[in-house]
Structures are given as structure tokens and as C-alpha cells.
Design an enzyme around this catalytic site. Structure first.
Site, PDB file in Angstrom:
ATOM      1  N   LYS A  41       0.820  -1.229   0.000  1.00 16.00           N
ATOM      2  CA  LYS A  41       0.000   0.000   0.000  1.00 16.00           C
ATOM      3  C   LYS A  41       0.843   1.263   0.000  1.00 16.00           C
ATOM      4  O   LYS A  41       1.824   1.354   0.732  1.00 16.00           O
ATOM      5  CB  LYS A  41      -0.883   0.030   1.244  1.00 16.00           C
ATOM      6  CG  LYS A  41      -2.146  -0.745   1.067  1.00 16.00           C
ATOM      7  CD  LYS A  41      -3.079  -0.571   2.229  1.00 16.00           C
ATOM      8  CE  LYS A  41      -4.278  -1.457   2.027  1.00 16.00           C
ATOM      9  NZ  LYS A  41      -5.082  -1.567   3.230  1.00 16.00           N
ATOM     10  N   ARG A  90     -15.277  -8.393   7.305  1.00 22.14           N
ATOM     11  CA  ARG A  90     -16.471  -7.707   6.795  1.00 22.14           C
ATOM     12  C   ARG A  90     -17.230  -8.578   5.808  1.00 22.14           C
ATOM     13  O   ARG A  90     -18.383  -8.852   5.956  1.00 22.14           O
ATOM     14  CB  ARG A  90     -16.072  -6.383   6.122  1.00 22.14           C
ATOM     15  CG  ARG A  90     -15.534  -5.351   7.090  1.00 22.14           C
ATOM     16  CD  ARG A  90     -14.781  -4.282   6.371  1.00 22.14           C
ATOM     17  NE  ARG A  90     -13.682  -4.875   5.617  1.00 22.14           N
ATOM     18  CZ  ARG A  90     -13.039  -4.299   4.638  1.00 22.14           C
ATOM     19  NH1 ARG A  90     -13.383  -3.102   4.259  1.00 22.14           N
ATOM     20  NH2 ARG A  90     -12.042  -4.905   4.035  1.00 22.14           N
TER      21      ARG A  90
HETATM   22  N1  COA Z   1     -14.101  -1.599   9.241  1.00 20.76           N
HETATM   23  C1  COA Z   1     -13.823  -0.811   8.203  1.00 20.76           C
HETATM   24  N2  COA Z   1     -12.803  -1.004   7.370  1.00 20.76           N
HETATM   25  C2  COA Z   1     -12.034  -2.049   7.613  1.00 20.76           C
HETATM   26  C3  COA Z   1     -12.267  -2.926   8.671  1.00 20.76           C
HETATM   27  C4  COA Z   1     -13.357  -2.654   9.512  1.00 20.76           C
HETATM   28  N3  COA Z   1     -13.657  -3.441  10.540  1.00 20.76           N
HETATM   29  N4  COA Z   1     -11.335  -3.892   8.630  1.00 20.76           N
HETATM   30  C5  COA Z   1     -10.571  -3.610   7.578  1.00 20.76           C
HETATM   31  N5  COA Z   1     -10.984  -2.510   6.971  1.00 20.76           N
HETATM   32  C6  COA Z   1     -10.462  -1.928   5.748  1.00 20.76           C
HETATM   33  C7  COA Z   1      -9.216  -1.133   5.944  1.00 20.76           C
HETATM   34  O1  COA Z   1      -9.497   0.209   6.156  1.00 20.76           O
HETATM   35  C8  COA Z   1      -8.515  -1.366   4.646  1.00 20.76           C
HETATM   36  O2  COA Z   1      -9.008  -0.471   3.676  1.00 20.76           O
HETATM   37  P1  COA Z   1      -8.133  -0.087   2.403  1.00 20.76           P
HETATM   38  O3  COA Z   1      -7.673  -1.354   1.749  1.00 20.76           O
HETATM   39  O4  COA Z   1      -9.065   0.690   1.591  1.00 20.76           O
HETATM   40  O5  COA Z   1      -6.960   0.704   2.943  1.00 20.76           O
HETATM   41  C9  COA Z   1      -8.939  -2.739   4.204  1.00 20.76           C
HETATM   42  O6  COA Z   1     -10.118  -2.994   4.903  1.00 20.76           O
HETATM   43  C10 COA Z   1      -7.947  -3.792   4.483  1.00 20.76           C
HETATM   44  O7  COA Z   1      -7.645  -3.723   5.855  1.00 20.76           O
HETATM   45  P2  COA Z   1      -6.561  -4.660   6.493  1.00 20.76           P
HETATM   46  O8  COA Z   1      -6.751  -6.041   6.022  1.00 20.76           O
HETATM   47  O9  COA Z   1      -6.551  -4.406   7.950  1.00 20.76           O
HETATM   48  O10 COA Z   1      -5.281  -4.174   5.774  1.00 20.76           O
HETATM   49  P3  COA Z   1      -4.328  -3.121   6.260  1.00 20.76           P
HETATM   50  O11 COA Z   1      -3.479  -2.720   5.119  1.00 20.76           O
HETATM   51  O12 COA Z   1      -5.026  -2.028   6.959  1.00 20.76           O
HETATM   52  O13 COA Z   1      -3.471  -3.921   7.333  1.00 20.76           O
HETATM   53  C11 COA Z   1      -1.602  -5.201   8.036  1.00 20.76           C
HETATM   54  C12 COA Z   1      -2.680  -5.039   6.983  1.00 20.76           C
HETATM   55  C13 COA Z   1      -0.865  -3.875   8.220  1.00 20.76           C
HETATM   56  C14 COA Z   1      -2.246  -5.597   9.348  1.00 20.76           C
HETATM   57  C15 COA Z   1      -0.651  -6.296   7.592  1.00 20.76           C
HETATM   58  O14 COA Z   1      -0.155  -5.942   6.319  1.00 20.76           O
HETATM   59  C16 COA Z   1       0.503  -6.453   8.575  1.00 20.76           C
HETATM   60  O15 COA Z   1       0.345  -7.043   9.624  1.00 20.76           O
HETATM   61  N6  COA Z   1       1.668  -5.878   8.218  1.00 20.76           N
HETATM   62  C17 COA Z   1       2.872  -5.952   9.038  1.00 20.76           C
HETATM   63  C18 COA Z   1       3.827  -6.944   8.428  1.00 20.76           C
HETATM   64  C19 COA Z   1       3.306  -8.328   8.684  1.00 20.76           C
HETATM   65  O16 COA Z   1       3.228  -8.792   9.798  1.00 20.76           O
HETATM   66  N7  COA Z   1       2.963  -8.982   7.576  1.00 20.76           N
HETATM   67  C20 COA Z   1       2.486 -10.336   7.592  1.00 20.76           C
HETATM   68  C21 COA Z   1       3.589 -11.151   7.092  1.00 20.76           C
HETATM   69  S1  COA Z   1       3.198 -12.539   6.326  1.00 20.76           S
END
Ligand code: COA
Length: 159
Positions: A41, A90
Site C-alpha cells: 500500500k 467484513r
Molecule cells: N471496518 C472498516 N474497514 C475495515 C475494517 C473494519 N472493521 N477492517 C478492515 N478494513 C479496511 C481497511 O481500512 C482497509 O481499507 P483499504 O484497503 O481501503 O486501505 C482494508 O479494509 C484492508 O484492511 P486490512 O486487512 O486491515 O489491511 P491493512 O493494510 O489495513 O493492514 C496489516 C494489513 C498492516 C495488518 C498487515 O499488512 C501487517 O500485519 N503488516 C505488518 C507486516 C506483517 O506482519 N505482515 C504479515 C507477514 S506474512
């Protein structure tokens, strides 16, 4: 003390996230909302801006803290002694991503549980990207995000 981590990009935090945080804060003694890095992202708000918004938006919860970690979420969870990683679900398409993520996390540390909370039905259409698109199209986003997010959008784009 049972501690849980709720990780995400929070770009920006929405009322959907707040709903999950609120419910997690009732299940655990302490919840750390972790600003983590999703390498696929490109974020609209800087780390500092997102952290500041998270802090204001979660200050209503006594047992919720906010932190940033640039590495793997599961490693952070281990470092701080958390017992669980919270994720919101979701729609069905969320499941596939969560399945892969939880398999990877389990490979690193089997003792930290993944806990999935179903988003409330009226929140399922909200995502950070949809908030951004709505805002840019002139739609009032205030029913969907904390006030601090509305203020930050105004500051960032309407100077
Ligand atoms: N209500 C509203 N929106 C929600 C939601 C909820 N309950 N849950 C998720 N979303 C939305 C988020 O806003 C996000 O929107 P976007 O794609 O438009 O930005 C989307 O759904 C995806 O959310 P999420 O799955 O939480 O992705 P993220 O990018 O916000 O988070 C991490 C992902 C950061 C948790 C993950 O990449 C991570 O843990 N990174 C650290 C490195 C790591 O440990 N990686 C794993 C290695 S294998």
C-alpha cells in the site's frame, strides 16, 4: 493481564475500526492498536498523521494504547507479551487474505491466537479507500469516521 494487538494501516481510521476496537476492549484487559506496514500500500497520510489520528480517536477507551511497528506484527505481539491478534471480518473476500495471514503468523508463533470479530452489517461497506473516494467526490464523510479524520482531511486538502 490479557493483552491483544489490533494491527492495520489505518489510512485513515474509520468508524468500522472503532467498532472493532470498542468490542475488543471489552474482551481484553489491554488492546494495542498497532500502526503496521502493509508493503503493498502507498498511504495517503504519513505515519505521524495516522498515529496522531489514532491517538485522538481512541482516547475514549481507557484500556487502549496506540503504537507503531515497522516489522512483522506477530513479532511485535510476542515482544509485548500479547496473547491475541484481532482482525475484523467484513465480507467473504476478507477471509482469503486473513487465512493466508494467519497461516504465516502461526508459522512464526503458534501461541498467539488470531481472533476474528465480524464487522457490524452497517459497517461492511466502509474501507479507508472508500472514505477517501467519498471525500474527494464531495460526500460528507462525518457519519463514517471519527471527527479527527474529518478535520485532517480538511487540513490536508482544503488549505
Ligand atoms: N471496518 C472498516 N474497514 C475495515 C475494517 C473494519 N472493521 N477492517 C478492515 N478494513 C479496511 C481497511 O481500512 C482497509 O481499507 P483499504 O484497503 O481501503 O486501505 C482494508 O479494509 C484492508 O484492511 P486490512 O486487512 O486491515 O489491511 P491493512 O493494510 O489495513 O493492514 C496489516 C494489513 C498492516 C495488518 C498487515 O499488512 C501487517 O500485519 N503488516 C505488518 C507486516 C506483517 O506482519 N505482515 C504479515 C507477514 S506474512
Amino acid at each position: 493481564m490479557r493483552k491483544a494487538i489490533y494491527p492495520g494501516s489505518f489510512d485513515p481510521i474509520t468508524n468500522g475500526h472503532i467498532d472493532i476496537i470498542s468490542r475488543a476492549s471489552k474482551l481484553f484487559d489491554e488492546v494495542i492498536v498497532l500502526l503496521a506496514v502493509n508493503p503493498s500500500k502507498e498511504c495517503r497520510f504519513t505515519i505521524e498523521e495516522r498515529l496522531a489520528m489514532l491517538k485522538v480517536a481512541t482516547k475514549q477507551f481507557n484500556n487502549v494504547k496506540v503504537d507503531f511497528y515497522p516489522g512483522l506484527t506477530i513479532q511485535y505481539a510476542r515482544k509485548v507479551g500479547a496473547v491475541a491478534l484481532i482482525r475484523g471480518l467484513r465480507v467473504v473476500s476478507d477471509f482469503e487474505y486473513e487465512w493466508a495471514l494467519s497461516a504465516a503468523n502461526e508459522f512464526i508463533d503458534k501461541d498467539i491466537e488470531m481472533v476474528f470479530l465480524m464487522a457490524h452489517r452497517e459497517m461492511t461497506f466502509i474501507s479507508s479507500s472508500s472514505i477517501d473516494e467519498l471525500y474527494r467526490s464531495g460526500v460528507d464523510i462525518s457519519p463514517l469516521v471519527p471527527k479527527v479524520v474529518v478535520d485532517n482531511y480538511a487540513k490536508k486538502y482544503n488549505k
